[in-house]
Design an enzyme around this catalytic site. Structure first.
Site, PDB file in Angstrom:
ATOM      1  N   LYS A  56     -12.045  -2.110   7.063  1.00  0.00           N
ATOM      2  CA  LYS A  56     -11.280  -3.090   7.826  1.00  0.00           C
ATOM      3  C   LYS A  56     -11.725  -3.094   9.285  1.00  0.00           C
ATOM      4  O   LYS A  56     -12.134  -4.104   9.801  1.00  0.00           O
ATOM      5  CB  LYS A  56      -9.787  -2.803   7.730  1.00  0.00           C
ATOM      6  CG  LYS A  56      -9.136  -3.454   6.519  1.00  0.00           C
ATOM      7  CD  LYS A  56      -8.833  -2.520   5.416  1.00  0.00           C
ATOM      8  CE  LYS A  56      -8.411  -3.235   4.146  1.00  0.00           C
ATOM      9  NZ  LYS A  56      -7.699  -2.345   3.250  1.00  0.00           N
TER      10      LYS A  56
ATOM     11  N   TRP B 102       0.829  -1.209   0.000  1.00  0.00           N
ATOM     12  CA  TRP B 102       0.000   0.000   0.000  1.00  0.00           C
ATOM     13  C   TRP B 102       0.859   1.253   0.000  1.00  0.00           C
ATOM     14  O   TRP B 102       0.525   2.233  -0.670  1.00  0.00           O
ATOM     15  CB  TRP B 102      -0.974  -0.007   1.180  1.00  0.00           C
ATOM     16  CG  TRP B 102      -2.001  -1.086   1.066  1.00  0.00           C
ATOM     17  CD1 TRP B 102      -2.181  -2.140   1.919  1.00  0.00           C
ATOM     18  CD2 TRP B 102      -2.990  -1.252   0.033  1.00  0.00           C
ATOM     19  NE1 TRP B 102      -3.211  -2.930   1.480  1.00  0.00           N
ATOM     20  CE2 TRP B 102      -3.722  -2.428   0.330  1.00  0.00           C
ATOM     21  CE3 TRP B 102      -3.311  -0.530  -1.112  1.00  0.00           C
ATOM     22  CZ2 TRP B 102      -4.768  -2.885  -0.473  1.00  0.00           C
ATOM     23  CZ3 TRP B 102      -4.358  -0.998  -1.921  1.00  0.00           C
ATOM     24  CH2 TRP B 102      -5.072  -2.149  -1.596  1.00  0.00           C
TER      25      TRP B 102
ATOM     26  N   ASP C  68      -1.545   6.527   6.511  1.00  0.00           N
ATOM     27  CA  ASP C  68      -2.617   5.640   6.068  1.00  0.00           C
ATOM     28  C   ASP C  68      -2.865   4.649   7.199  1.00  0.00           C
ATOM     29  O   ASP C  68      -2.035   3.788   7.475  1.00  0.00           O
ATOM     30  CB  ASP C  68      -2.171   4.920   4.789  1.00  0.00           C
ATOM     31  CG  ASP C  68      -3.179   3.879   4.307  1.00  0.00           C
ATOM     32  OD1 ASP C  68      -4.237   3.706   4.955  1.00  0.00           O
ATOM     33  OD2 ASP C  68      -2.894   3.230   3.279  1.00  0.00           O
TER      34      ASP C  68
HETATM   35  C1  LIG Z   1      -7.116  -1.880   2.157  1.00  0.00           C
HETATM   36  C2  LIG Z   1      -6.079  -0.849   2.243  1.00  0.00           C
HETATM   37  C3  LIG Z   1      -5.999   0.189   1.296  1.00  0.00           C
HETATM   38  C4  LIG Z   1      -6.932   0.280   0.103  1.00  0.00           C
HETATM   39  O1  LIG Z   1      -8.190   0.636   0.480  1.00  0.00           O
HETATM   40  P1  LIG Z   1      -9.320   0.913  -0.613  1.00  0.00           P
HETATM   41  O2  LIG Z   1     -10.436   1.380   0.232  1.00  0.00           O
HETATM   42  O3  LIG Z   1      -9.582  -0.378  -1.323  1.00  0.00           O
HETATM   43  O4  LIG Z   1      -8.823   1.953  -1.535  1.00  0.00           O
HETATM   44  C5  LIG Z   1      -5.027   1.144   1.477  1.00  0.00           C
HETATM   45  N1  LIG Z   1      -4.174   1.099   2.499  1.00  0.00           N
HETATM   46  C6  LIG Z   1      -4.205   0.116   3.412  1.00  0.00           C
HETATM   47  C7  LIG Z   1      -3.230   0.117   4.538  1.00  0.00           C
HETATM   48  C8  LIG Z   1      -5.154  -0.886   3.308  1.00  0.00           C
HETATM   49  O5  LIG Z   1      -5.204  -1.865   4.220  1.00  0.00           O
END
Ligand SMILES: *Cc1c(COP(=O)(O)O)cnc(C)c1O
Length: 358
Positions: free
Chosen positions: A196, A102, A172
């Site tokens: 998540k 990511w 993030d």
């Molecule tokens: C799942 C995830 C993403 C992507 O998320 P989307 O909502 O599918 O764009 C980005 N960063 C991390 C750390 C993730 O776990």
């Protein structure tokens, strides 16, 4: 009702009470004769849900008053682009700390918008097994910002203490937001897709310092400016009302438990699983350095890929689903987000002991 033990990485399992609440309120939301999906986003019924979700998130994470809380769309992936669009002006560069797939993607998008550099990477033979140490960071004191990924969903690593940086810190937090306490004031901006740890897919939460919003670039489309959404209380365009409603239900449930208890519960669950991985390390291989281990995504390997396939299939027969590793990494991944119970983890480790015996 037969609910499975859900170890999905995302969208992930949700706690039962928020789902049951949604079920109860589905056809007639608070006596209005319609579901929340059918309400106008400009009406009182929806707006109270929207505002409650914002205030619950503020109080759960102790988000200071000089931060805006935004509900956006396009996932964390859209933020990979929107962050540099707003925060990375021409003539400046941004630092990226690369600890997994990511953060790689975030860096790629930043390089499409402006100039971004790698301040550190822990890649080793296409794998990431650890979080870098402070002294490994090659930071530019004049960077527009420093970006990191607090928890690496694919590789199962997690920052335990965040690095000291001079430039504004951006994180993030998609896969560990509200899994533990954080100091929001140490960050200029945090963001997370909800799917998540805090809700369904469809909404991305952003906590951003008001002065960062005020000094952001304005030479970008209005829809991508943080200022647009901050001024409109995230109601500039139609928000994903159902996703926000469900997130409100989850946040309200989490608020009743409290973040301290949630964190302790997550530590306990991860401790049980890592404990068994260490005990049975002749068979199960946990690749991540111990001090970088994620409490949210626990990755491990079995002696062969055939055994891994059988592990996933046999676990499914016992109602444990979502255990296959990410398609880019293979192996096994058990995601232990807030909604996963200790009972589920105990069931999993019991299965692991029996599976090893054959
Ligand atoms: C799942 C995830 C993403 C992507 O998320 P989307 O909502 O599918 O764009 C980005 N960063 C991390 C750390 C993730 O776990």
């Amino acid at each position: 009702m037969a609910r499975v033990y859900n170890f999905n990485a995302g969208p992930a399992g949700l706690p039962l009470p928020p789902l049951e609440r949604a079920q109860r309120e589905m056809l007639d939301f608070e006596g209005t004769g319609m579901s929340i999906l059918e309400h106008s986003h400009r009406g009182k019924a929806y707006e109270s849900v929207h505002d409650e979700a914002i205030s619950l998130l503020r109080s759960l994470l102790s988000i200071p008053d000089d931060y805006d809380v935004l509900f956006l769309q396009g996932g964390a992936s859209q933020q990979f682009a929107v962050i540099p669009m707003n925060l990375l002006p021409a003539g400046k560069s941004a630092d990226y700390i690369i600890t997994g797939g990511w953060s790689e993607k975030a860096l790629e998008e930043a390089n499409r918008i402006g100039k971004a550099r790698v301040a550190a990477t822990t890649v080793d033979n296409k794998q990431y097994r650890r979080i870098p140490k402070q002294e490994e960071l090659d930071l530019d004191a004049n960077a527009a910002y420093v970006h990191l990924t607090s928890n690496n969903t694919l590789f199962g690593t997690q920052w335990k203490t965040f690095p000291k940086v001079q430039a504004p810190l951006v994180a993030d937090m998609s896969s560990d937001i509200l899994g533990k306490k954080i100091e929001v004031k140490d960050f200029a901006l945090i963001y997370a897709g909800a799917q998540k740890n805090i809700g369904p897919s469809g909404v991305t939460v952003v906590g951003v310092k008001k002065d960062v919003v005020a000094s952001a670039r304005t030479d970008i489309p209005v829809i991508f400016r943080y200022e647009t959404h901050a001024k409109a209380n995230s109601l500039y365009n139609t928000p994903p009302t159902m996703a926000i409603y469900l997130m409100r239900n989850v946040l309200s449930y989490l608020a009743d438990i409290g973040l301290e208890k949630i964190e302790a519960h997550n530590e306990k669950k991860a401790g049980v699983l890592y404990g068994v991985l260490d005990e049975l390390s002749d068979y199960y291989k946990a690749p991540v350095d111990k001090d970088s281990r994620s409490t949210m995504n626990v990755v491990f390997r079995l002696p062969t890929e055939e055994l891994e396939k059988k592990f996933v299939a046999d676990a499914a027969k016992e109602n444990m689903v979502g255990l296959a590793g990410h398609r880019s990494t293979g192996g096994i991944r058990a995601s232990l987000y807030n909604a996963v119970t200790l009972e589920a983890v105990e069931k999993l480790v019991d299965f692991m002991r029996r599976f090893r015996r054959g």
